[in-house]
Design a protein around this motif. Structure first.
Motif, mmCIF file in Angstrom:
data_model
loop_
_atom_site.group_PDB
_atom_site.id
_atom_site.type_symbol
_atom_site.label_atom_id
_atom_site.label_comp_id
_atom_site.label_asym_id
_atom_site.label_seq_id
_atom_site.Cartn_x
_atom_site.Cartn_y
_atom_site.Cartn_z
ATOM 1 N N LEU A 120 -1.452 -42.081 72.402
ATOM 2 C CA LEU A 120 -1.423 -40.620 72.345
ATOM 3 C C LEU A 120 -0.342 -40.073 71.416
ATOM 4 C CD1 LEU A 120 -2.059 -39.690 76.080
ATOM 5 C CD2 LEU A 120 -3.676 -39.591 74.169
ATOM 6 N N TRP A 121 0.585 -40.901 70.965
ATOM 7 C CA TRP A 121 1.669 -40.443 70.107
ATOM 8 C C TRP A 121 1.180 -39.736 68.846
ATOM 9 C CZ3 TRP A 121 5.649 -45.036 70.379
ATOM 10 C CH2 TRP A 121 6.286 -45.001 71.621
ATOM 11 N N PRO A 122 0.182 -40.258 68.146
ATOM 12 C CA PRO A 122 -0.291 -39.524 66.959
ATOM 13 C C PRO A 122 -0.806 -38.121 67.297
ATOM 14 C CG PRO A 122 -1.116 -41.767 66.928
ATOM 15 C CD PRO A 122 -0.480 -41.564 68.272
ATOM 16 N N LEU A 123 -1.479 -37.986 68.435
ATOM 17 C CA LEU A 123 -1.953 -36.665 68.867
ATOM 18 C C LEU A 123 -0.762 -35.746 69.162
ATOM 19 C CD1 LEU A 123 -4.255 -34.768 69.668
ATOM 20 C CD2 LEU A 123 -4.087 -35.720 71.984
ATOM 21 N N HIS A 124 0.245 -36.277 69.821
ATOM 22 C CA HIS A 124 1.457 -35.526 70.121
ATOM 23 C C HIS A 124 2.120 -35.043 68.831
ATOM 24 C CE1 HIS A 124 5.778 -35.157 71.212
ATOM 25 N NE2 HIS A 124 5.267 -34.595 72.287
ATOM 26 N N TYR A 125 2.170 -35.912 67.847
ATOM 27 C CA TYR A 125 2.757 -35.545 66.556
ATOM 28 C C TYR A 125 1.955 -34.419 65.900
ATOM 29 C CZ TYR A 125 4.468 -35.700 61.824
ATOM 30 O OH TYR A 125 5.002 -35.348 60.621
ATOM 31 N N LEU A 126 0.629 -34.510 65.927
ATOM 32 C CA LEU A 126 -0.215 -33.475 65.314
ATOM 33 C C LEU A 126 -0.076 -32.132 66.025
ATOM 34 C CD1 LEU A 126 -3.434 -35.534 64.536
ATOM 35 C CD2 LEU A 126 -1.716 -34.691 62.916
ATOM 36 N N VAL A 127 0.007 -32.154 67.346
ATOM 37 C CA VAL A 127 0.219 -30.906 68.099
ATOM 38 C C VAL A 127 1.562 -30.301 67.696
ATOM 39 C CG1 VAL A 127 0.644 -29.949 70.396
ATOM 40 C CG2 VAL A 127 -1.272 -31.504 70.034
ATOM 41 N N GLY A 128 2.588 -31.124 67.592
ATOM 42 C CA GLY A 128 3.903 -30.642 67.171
ATOM 43 C C GLY A 128 3.886 -30.064 65.775
ATOM 44 N N LEU A 129 3.180 -30.715 64.868
ATOM 45 C CA LEU A 129 3.065 -30.226 63.496
ATOM 46 C C LEU A 129 2.354 -28.878 63.470
ATOM 47 C CD1 LEU A 129 3.689 -31.038 60.580
ATOM 48 C CD2 LEU A 129 1.395 -32.025 60.461
ATOM 49 N N TYR A 130 1.295 -28.751 64.243
ATOM 50 C CA TYR A 130 0.561 -27.487 64.344
ATOM 51 C C TYR A 130 1.469 -26.377 64.867
ATOM 52 C CZ TYR A 130 -2.297 -23.968 66.680
ATOM 53 O OH TYR A 130 -2.803 -22.789 67.134
ATOM 54 N N VAL A 131 2.207 -26.682 65.925
ATOM 55 C CA VAL A 131 3.070 -25.677 66.545
ATOM 56 C C VAL A 131 4.144 -25.199 65.572
ATOM 57 C CG1 VAL A 131 4.883 -25.433 68.292
ATOM 58 C CG2 VAL A 131 2.667 -26.337 68.931
ATOM 59 N N THR A 132 4.777 -26.130 64.854
ATOM 60 C CA THR A 132 5.890 -25.740 63.990
ATOM 61 C C THR A 132 5.471 -25.193 62.638
ATOM 62 O OG1 THR A 132 6.111 -27.987 63.161
ATOM 63 C CG2 THR A 132 7.525 -27.351 64.973
ATOM 64 N N LYS A 133 4.382 -25.669 62.096
ATOM 65 C CA LYS A 133 4.049 -25.318 60.718
ATOM 66 C C LYS A 133 2.858 -24.373 60.549
ATOM 67 C CE LYS A 133 6.997 -27.839 58.405
ATOM 68 N NZ LYS A 133 8.006 -27.241 57.599
ATOM 69 N N TYR A 134 1.832 -24.523 61.382
ATOM 70 C CA TYR A 134 0.581 -23.843 61.046
ATOM 71 C C TYR A 134 0.151 -22.723 61.982
ATOM 72 C CZ TYR A 134 0.352 -27.713 57.876
ATOM 73 O OH TYR A 134 0.657 -28.605 56.900
ATOM 74 N N ARG A 135 0.611 -22.702 63.214
ATOM 75 C CA ARG A 135 0.144 -21.677 64.139
ATOM 76 C C ARG A 135 0.441 -20.275 63.626
ATOM 77 N NH1 ARG A 135 1.032 -18.059 67.612
ATOM 78 N NH2 ARG A 135 -0.212 -17.775 69.466
ATOM 79 N N ARG A 136 1.665 -20.062 63.142
ATOM 80 C CA ARG A 136 2.030 -18.739 62.618
ATOM 81 C C ARG A 136 1.118 -18.340 61.478
ATOM 82 N NH1 ARG A 136 7.915 -20.415 62.417
ATOM 83 N NH2 ARG A 136 7.261 -21.022 60.379
#
Length: 183
Positions: free
Chosen positions: A12-28
């Motif tokens: 699940l680590w790769p999924l966790h990393y992608l969620v983190g990337l989405y939260v910090t970089k792309y959601r806004r």
């Protein structure tokens, strides 16, 4: 027994990393709200409304994406000011010295005509401990504090001593921090 990660957590680590990337970089960028924050709790106690807003970052982002975290916290503060919030309390890592100077950076990021007060959880924790201790023990009590060399502990010790004439006995395992008790 010491905790060990379950076998299924590693895939699940790769999924966790992608969620983190989405939260910090792309959601806004996707939602265009200027920040990655949302209302997670809304309560009314008599005439007081309390809301918990969540700035969605993982703890590692406070090290790896400091600028994004800082911008997100400031966007949440501007939103709070714009919607009429009177007190903004920064909790947990949102008051990190390395991110916003313990909240000073957030206050500076707001407009000059702001109506919102920015505080952090240490203030509320210290006030709650002092008032509860005073209510339970009254005036001129003798108390023993462990962890009194932390920011909150030291504040509590000083206020109980200076305002309510408590006799304070303090303990710290950190030799360097113990020197502050000699003041």
């Amino acid at each position: 027994e010491r905790w060990q990660r379950p076998w299924w957590a590693v895939p699940l680590w790769p999924l966790h990393y992608l969620v983190g990337l989405y939260v910090t970089k792309y959601r806004r960028k996707i939602f265009g709200d200027g920040g990655s924050f949302f209302l997670s709790d809304d309560n009314v106690y008599e005439t007081i409304r309390l809301q918990t807003w969540t700035a969605s970052h993982f703890a590692r982002h406070f090290v790896t994406h400091k600028r994004d975290v800082k911008q997100n916290i400031e966007a949440a503060a501007r939103h709070a000011d714009k919607t009429g919030v009177k007190i903004l309390c920064l909790g947990a890592l949102n008051k990190a010295e390395s991110i916003n100077g313990g909240g000073i950076g957030v206050a500076k990021a707001l407009s000059a005509g702001r109506k919102i007060s920015v505080i952090h959880g240490n203030h509320l924790t210290a006030a709650a401990v002092v008032e509860t201790t005073h209510q339970v023990l009254g005036e001129k009590a003798k108390v023993f504090l462990t962890g009194a060399s932390s920011k909150v502990g030291w504040t509590v010790a000083c206020v109980l001593r200076d305002r309510y004439n408590f006799e304070i006995l303090c303990h710290s395992t950190d030799a360097e921090r113990r020197t502050i008790f000699n003041e």
